[in-house]
Design a protein around this motif. Structure first.
Motif, PDB file in Angstrom:
ATOM      1  N   LEU A 138       1.117  -1.872  -0.084  1.00 57.81           N
ATOM      2  CA  LEU A 138       0.335  -0.036   0.221  1.00 57.81           C
ATOM      3  C   LEU A 138       1.104   1.439   0.024  1.00 57.81           C
ATOM      4  O   LEU A 138       0.969   1.731  -0.613  1.00 57.81           O
ATOM      5  CB  LEU A 138      -0.865  -0.005   1.268  1.00 57.81           C
ATOM      6  CG  LEU A 138      -2.108  -1.123   1.371  1.00 57.81           C
ATOM      7  CD1 LEU A 138      -2.362  -0.936   2.372  1.00 57.81           C
ATOM      8  CD2 LEU A 138      -3.211  -1.193   0.486  1.00 57.81           C
ATOM      9  N   VAL A 139       2.066   1.152   0.321  1.00 59.48           N
ATOM     10  CA  VAL A 139       2.770   2.533   0.922  1.00 59.48           C
ATOM     11  C   VAL A 139       3.738   2.584  -0.680  1.00 59.48           C
ATOM     12  O   VAL A 139       3.666   3.482  -1.042  1.00 59.48           O
ATOM     13  CB  VAL A 139       3.746   1.946   2.226  1.00 59.48           C
ATOM     14  CG1 VAL A 139       5.416   3.428   1.197  1.00 59.48           C
ATOM     15  CG2 VAL A 139       3.271   2.489   3.061  1.00 59.48           C
ATOM     16  N   ALA A 140       4.269   1.513  -1.176  1.00 52.81           N
ATOM     17  CA  ALA A 140       4.087   1.412  -2.743  1.00 52.81           C
ATOM     18  C   ALA A 140       3.691   2.149  -3.450  1.00 52.81           C
ATOM     19  O   ALA A 140       3.709   3.236  -4.823  1.00 52.81           O
ATOM     20  CB  ALA A 140       5.436   0.125  -3.323  1.00 52.81           C
ATOM     21  N   GLU A 141       1.948   1.583  -3.805  1.00 51.67           N
ATOM     22  CA  GLU A 141       1.457   1.687  -4.885  1.00 51.67           C
ATOM     23  C   GLU A 141       0.793   3.008  -4.369  1.00 51.67           C
ATOM     24  O   GLU A 141       0.099   4.439  -5.956  1.00 51.67           O
ATOM     25  CB  GLU A 141       0.032   0.709  -4.113  1.00 51.67           C
ATOM     26  CG  GLU A 141       0.458  -0.624  -4.817  1.00 51.67           C
ATOM     27  CD  GLU A 141      -0.795  -1.641  -4.731  1.00 51.67           C
ATOM     28  OE1 GLU A 141      -0.414  -2.512  -4.649  1.00 51.67           O
ATOM     29  OE2 GLU A 141      -1.669  -1.310  -4.341  1.00 51.67           O
ATOM     30  N   THR A 142       0.687   3.771  -2.958  1.00 51.86           N
ATOM     31  CA  THR A 142      -0.082   4.620  -2.832  1.00 51.86           C
ATOM     32  C   THR A 142       0.713   6.115  -2.130  1.00 51.86           C
ATOM     33  O   THR A 142       0.155   7.012  -2.067  1.00 51.86           O
ATOM     34  CB  THR A 142      -1.456   4.965  -1.820  1.00 51.86           C
ATOM     35  OG1 THR A 142      -0.979   4.056  -0.680  1.00 51.86           O
ATOM     36  CG2 THR A 142      -2.183   3.837  -1.958  1.00 51.86           C
ATOM     37  N   GLY A 143       2.020   6.356  -2.039  1.00 53.17           N
ATOM     38  CA  GLY A 143       3.055   6.935  -1.330  1.00 53.17           C
ATOM     39  C   GLY A 143       2.440   7.557  -0.115  1.00 53.17           C
ATOM     40  O   GLY A 143       3.157   8.577   0.317  1.00 53.17           O
TER      41      GLY A 143
END
Lengths: 316, 316
Positions: A138-143
């Protein structure tokens, strides 16, 4: 921030930051419990904290410490319990998105708490690996920014604000008892308490079925429990390098208590104080009730960490 | 003293008398409950009172209002519940004998509470006639002073001190909700609240299975329930001529709630406020939760009367 970057100054800054966004909780005293203990007990009631536990302090500090740019994509965490609700609440106050990764077998009450604060729930398999993987994705996908439940200096500083309030209300404490799980509360409170009152004695108390903190504290090496088993579900986490370092530096000793003694202590606290505390909250008092500590005549602070219980599943 | 001999002055004197011998209890607020009610709710927490209920106020005022000569033979009361423990406690503080007549089927916890405060227990058959007869016999034999659970101006004045504290903490109350059983609390609080703030609206709330107060209030004639049946065991008593007179003069209305709604309210209070209140304490909030009252936007005081529950016998 670097691992040891939790100081009295960062804790004071946390207090400014969370003021008006969390509660200053009361300290309760009880003549019957004092007589039983042969000591003066001061119970710091984080069960009355917003979101039902002290976790609101660390989560609110972390969320509000981020810059507008840093937080624009919202926050992510993984939690089976109280930290997730606290992050959802803090993100709601800041007006940003909160994505909370939760094991699919979490209780309905835990899901509802996150929804109630406007958080988004993402279900995963009930393993730490699955939680961490989904959160990282989620961190990688959404920043979005990840907020760890305890291995984060902003979270630790937020939890440390408990000690500022307690030592203002009861300046003469001789001893302070802390529950320890992942060590966020224990290390934050220890930093603040020892800075304000170097003579205070700090004893952490841990369920014997999840005693990684005691073993790691003794050996100096992280020794996580492979399969923690305890009714104190808030204390199943294992120390991180950061929290172990802070605890070894500032905490004087760690003792363990059995699940049976935790349930006895929880019941005594309900009966005498007329307040609802969860099992994890009863761990420090269990050490008093079982007479594991030499506290005769002392002024003893006891942190009651939360009050989120399932009233249909009481342990007695 | 004469029946109507309860005034703001006697209540203020009671407050002086019980200061340091009872607690000033906190007032809790809760954002979730406010949102549900569409009003500002202020919960006066007598569950934190010494002996676990507001009864400590009236009992302490009565015991300490007696002269040394009057009290030398001690005090007597009959009670199946909280008043007995409160009288035993107050007598212990004064250093005199307390004889508490209790129905033989009282719970073990009730007996233990009286013993815990150093009271003497005298068991009798579980009828009001048996209780009254034995108490009268003790008074005749020992010269002790009888302290009625509610039909006593000193007891009523003591309970009225709740209103002094609450209106100091929340001066702008629009409405105050009171539980009513025998009427000691309701009449004392009503006298004080209307004297201090004539514009305040006072609504008493009663279990429908013990609705003598509502019927007596409406008809103007004492109409005791022959067989009161309610989970709210503290509210099974019937009004006396004295409490009926005071309530008709000062209380604006009486509404009733079902046992099912009392249990729902009790559970909501536990869950949201993280405090332990007994069923009788949940009666006023039950009227809010069931939307029986027109309180939109109002500042509403709610008296939570006590927290003595049997944790093995929860009603859900």
């Amino acid at each position: 921030m670097q691992p040891a970057d939790v100081t009295l100054e960062t804790i004071r800054a946390a207090r400014e930051r969370i003021a008006g966004r969390t509660r200053r909780t009361p300290v309760l005293e009880n003549a019957t419990l004092n007589a039983l203990a042969g000591a003066q007990l001061y119970f710091k009631c984080e069960n009355f904290q917003d979101s039902g536990t002290f976790k609101a302090r660390g989560a609110t500090n972390a969320v509000f410490a981020l810059s507008t740019a840093e937080i624009q994509a919202g926050v992510v965490t993984h939690s089976s319990g109280n930290h997730g609700a606290a992050v959802a609440r803090a993100a709601g106050l800041r007006g940003v998105r909160a994505q909370i990764v939760m094991p699919e077998n979490s209780s309905r009450a835990k899901f509802e708490a996150v929804y109630g604060y406007g958080g988004e729930v993402l279900r995963c398999e009930p393993t730490l690996a699955a939680r961490e993987a989904l959160a990282a994705q989620l961190v990688a996908e959404t920043g979005a920014t990840f907020i760890h439940p305890y291995d984060d200096p902003r979270v630790i500083a937020g939890q440390g604000t408990i000690a500022l309030e307690l030592l203002e209300d009861v300046p003469g404490l001789d001893l302070l008892l802390l529950p320890v799980g992942g060590g966020g509360l224990a290390s934050g409170v220890a930093v603040a308490a020892k800075a304000l009152r170097p003579a205070i004695r700090l004893i952490a108390v841990e369920p014997i079925g999840a005693d990684d903190a005691r073993r790691s504290f003794t050996s100096g090496t992280l020794s996580p429990s492979l399969q923690p088993v305890t009714i104190a579900d808030g204390l199943r986490g294992a120390l991180s390098a950061r929290t172990l370092e802070l605890i070894r530096r500032h905490v004087d000793d760690i003792v363990t208590v059995s699940d049976a003694s935790i349930v006895r202590a929880m019941r005594t606290l309900w009966q005498q104080l007329k307040i609802i505390v969860e099992a994890s909250s009863a761990v420090p008092y269990a050490a008093v009730q079982e007479q594991l500590l030499d506290i005769g005549g002392a002024r003893v602070g006891i942190i009651l960490t939360g009050g989120n219980v399932d009233l249909d599943q009481l342990p007695w």
